[in-house]
Design a protein around this motif. Structure first.
Motif, PDB file in Angstrom:
ATOM      1  N   UNK A 158       0.828  -1.206   0.000  1.00  0.00           N
ATOM      2  CA  UNK A 158       0.000   0.000   0.000  1.00  0.00           C
ATOM      3  C   UNK A 158       0.862   1.255   0.000  1.00  0.00           C
ATOM      4  N   UNK A 159       1.975   1.207   0.744  1.00  0.00           N
ATOM      5  CA  UNK A 159       2.879   2.356   0.775  1.00  0.00           C
ATOM      6  C   UNK A 159       3.462   2.611  -0.615  1.00  0.00           C
ATOM      7  N   UNK A 160       3.915   1.562  -1.269  1.00  0.00           N
ATOM      8  CA  UNK A 160       4.560   1.709  -2.572  1.00  0.00           C
ATOM      9  C   UNK A 160       3.586   2.182  -3.653  1.00  0.00           C
ATOM     10  N   UNK A 161       2.294   1.915  -3.489  1.00  0.00           N
ATOM     11  CA  UNK A 161       1.314   2.266  -4.511  1.00  0.00           C
ATOM     12  C   UNK A 161       0.966   3.748  -4.512  1.00  0.00           C
ATOM     13  N   UNK A 162       1.185   4.464  -3.414  1.00  0.00           N
ATOM     14  CA  UNK A 162       0.693   5.840  -3.291  1.00  0.00           C
ATOM     15  C   UNK A 162       1.844   6.840  -3.419  1.00  0.00           C
ATOM     16  N   UNK A 163       1.655   7.818  -4.317  1.00  0.00           N
ATOM     17  CA  UNK A 163       2.646   8.860  -4.525  1.00  0.00           C
ATOM     18  C   UNK A 163       2.045  10.239  -4.352  1.00  0.00           C
ATOM     19  N   UNK A 193       1.386  14.656   2.645  1.00  0.00           N
ATOM     20  CA  UNK A 193       1.667  13.288   3.058  1.00  0.00           C
ATOM     21  C   UNK A 193       0.508  12.703   3.863  1.00  0.00           C
ATOM     22  N   UNK A 194      -0.207  13.559   4.577  1.00  0.00           N
ATOM     23  CA  UNK A 194      -1.385  13.092   5.304  1.00  0.00           C
ATOM     24  C   UNK A 194      -2.473  12.598   4.368  1.00  0.00           C
ATOM     25  N   UNK A 231       7.973   8.322   0.520  1.00  0.00           N
ATOM     26  CA  UNK A 231       6.746   8.175  -0.271  1.00  0.00           C
ATOM     27  C   UNK A 231       6.964   7.023  -1.241  1.00  0.00           C
ATOM     28  N   UNK A 232       5.848   6.521  -1.801  1.00  0.00           N
ATOM     29  CA  UNK A 232       5.964   5.412  -2.734  1.00  0.00           C
ATOM     30  C   UNK A 232       6.558   5.819  -4.064  1.00  0.00           C
ATOM     31  N   UNK A 233       6.157   7.000  -4.569  1.00  0.00           N
ATOM     32  CA  UNK A 233       6.665   7.495  -5.838  1.00  0.00           C
ATOM     33  C   UNK A 233       6.298   8.967  -5.976  1.00  0.00           C
ATOM     34  N   UNK A 234       6.847   9.617  -7.003  1.00  0.00           N
ATOM     35  CA  UNK A 234       6.644  11.047  -7.218  1.00  0.00           C
ATOM     36  C   UNK A 234       6.237  11.309  -8.666  1.00  0.00           C
TER      37      UNK A 234
END
Length: 287
Positions: free
Chosen positions: A6-11, A265-266, A30-33
């Protein structure tokens, strides 16, 4: 390295106020930008050099606003060449642009304007996307628009037009749920009808953002400003989508009145929690 799916999926969108934060040694996790491609076209600019450093630590998605895929103008080959150089340099996880137009007779407008959903426009958009994909040597993701007017003549609904473009070109879809919600109010269609027509296998990325309500003498219009937190109805659309179709890379967009990074980030944490809750619910059903 964080391996939480779940962390990696959200940018989050990487915007100028936060550029140096992500380039620093204590960069936020963050997972990505996602970056706006055109801001980094100059290969010698300090911004491009900083982005190269960031790309060594984070997956990057290149999101463009300048291909003007719905314009009657020919593709701007200088723009496309610059995009290819950026993509070759960064090797991003995704490259995307909008179902809209922003140029006429070589002059560019500072907006993403709606196109008529006609057979002629369908042929034009498909031809341009095919040219872009051939040049880049990779799939382009096409984002559904937000709009504030519609044309009297149309051969297709927006969702059918988008689906036909995807089928004919093999492009992917960048599904912006806030755009759908905003346009559903402005044009009076049902979000569920729109989403039911979208092939989930074609959706490679989701955007979430906030909007602004503007009151005019003629009535109320909702504007996709990316200047507020994600609204609860859009969160609900996201919950419903991931419950039915699973997770795809998800971006929190915030482009105006950019808040402190902690706020951004929230919002990303809220998306991750929805993904985790959905995964946990699925595991309970399988037990």
């Amino acid at each position: 390295m964080i391996h939480d799916c779940a962390f990696q999926q959200v940018g989050v969108g990487l915007r100028a106020p936060h550029l140096t934060l992500f380039a620093g040694m204590e960069a936020p996790q963050v997972g990505w930008l996602e970056v706006h491609s055109e801001n980094y076209f100059n290969p010698e600019s300090p911004a491009r050099q900083t982005l190269r450093q960031i790309a060594e630590r984070f997956p990057i998605s290149c999101h463009g606003i300048g291909l003007s895929l719905g314009s009657a103008d020919l593709l701007n080959h200088r723009h496309l060449t610059q995009l290819k150089h950026l993509v070759d340099d960064l090797q991003p996880m995704a490259v995307s642009d909008h179902l809209s137009w922003s140029s006429v007779n070589g002059q560019y407008l500072n907006d993403l304007l709606p196109i008529p959903y006609t057979e002629e426009a369908l042929n034009l958009v498909c031809d341009k996307i095919s040219q872009v994909q051939d040049t880049l040597g990779r799939q382009l993701l096409l984002e559904n628009p937000s709009s504030y007017l519609s044309f009297r003549h149309a051969d297709y609904t927006e969702w059918d037009f988008l689906s036909w473009v995807q089928q004919r070109t093999g492009c992917g879809l960048l599904l912006d749920l806030n755009n759908i919600y905003v346009s559903s109010f402005n044009h009076g269609f049902d979000c569920d009808t729109y989403l039911a027509a979208i092939n989930p296998a074609a959706v490679k990325e989701i955007h979430l953002a906030g909007f602004t309500v503007k009151k005019l003498e003629q009535g109320e219009v909702w504007i996709d400003t990316h200047s507020r937190p994600v609204s609860e109805p859009v969160w609900q659309l996201y919950r419903n989508w991931v419950r039915q179709h699973g997770a795809v890379p998800t971006l929190i967009e915030w482009d105006l009145d950019i808040p402190p990074l902690e706020v951004l980030l929230g919002e990303a944490d809220k998306a991750r929690q929805i993904l985790r809750d959905t995964e946990a619910s699925h595991e309970r059903r399988q037990a």
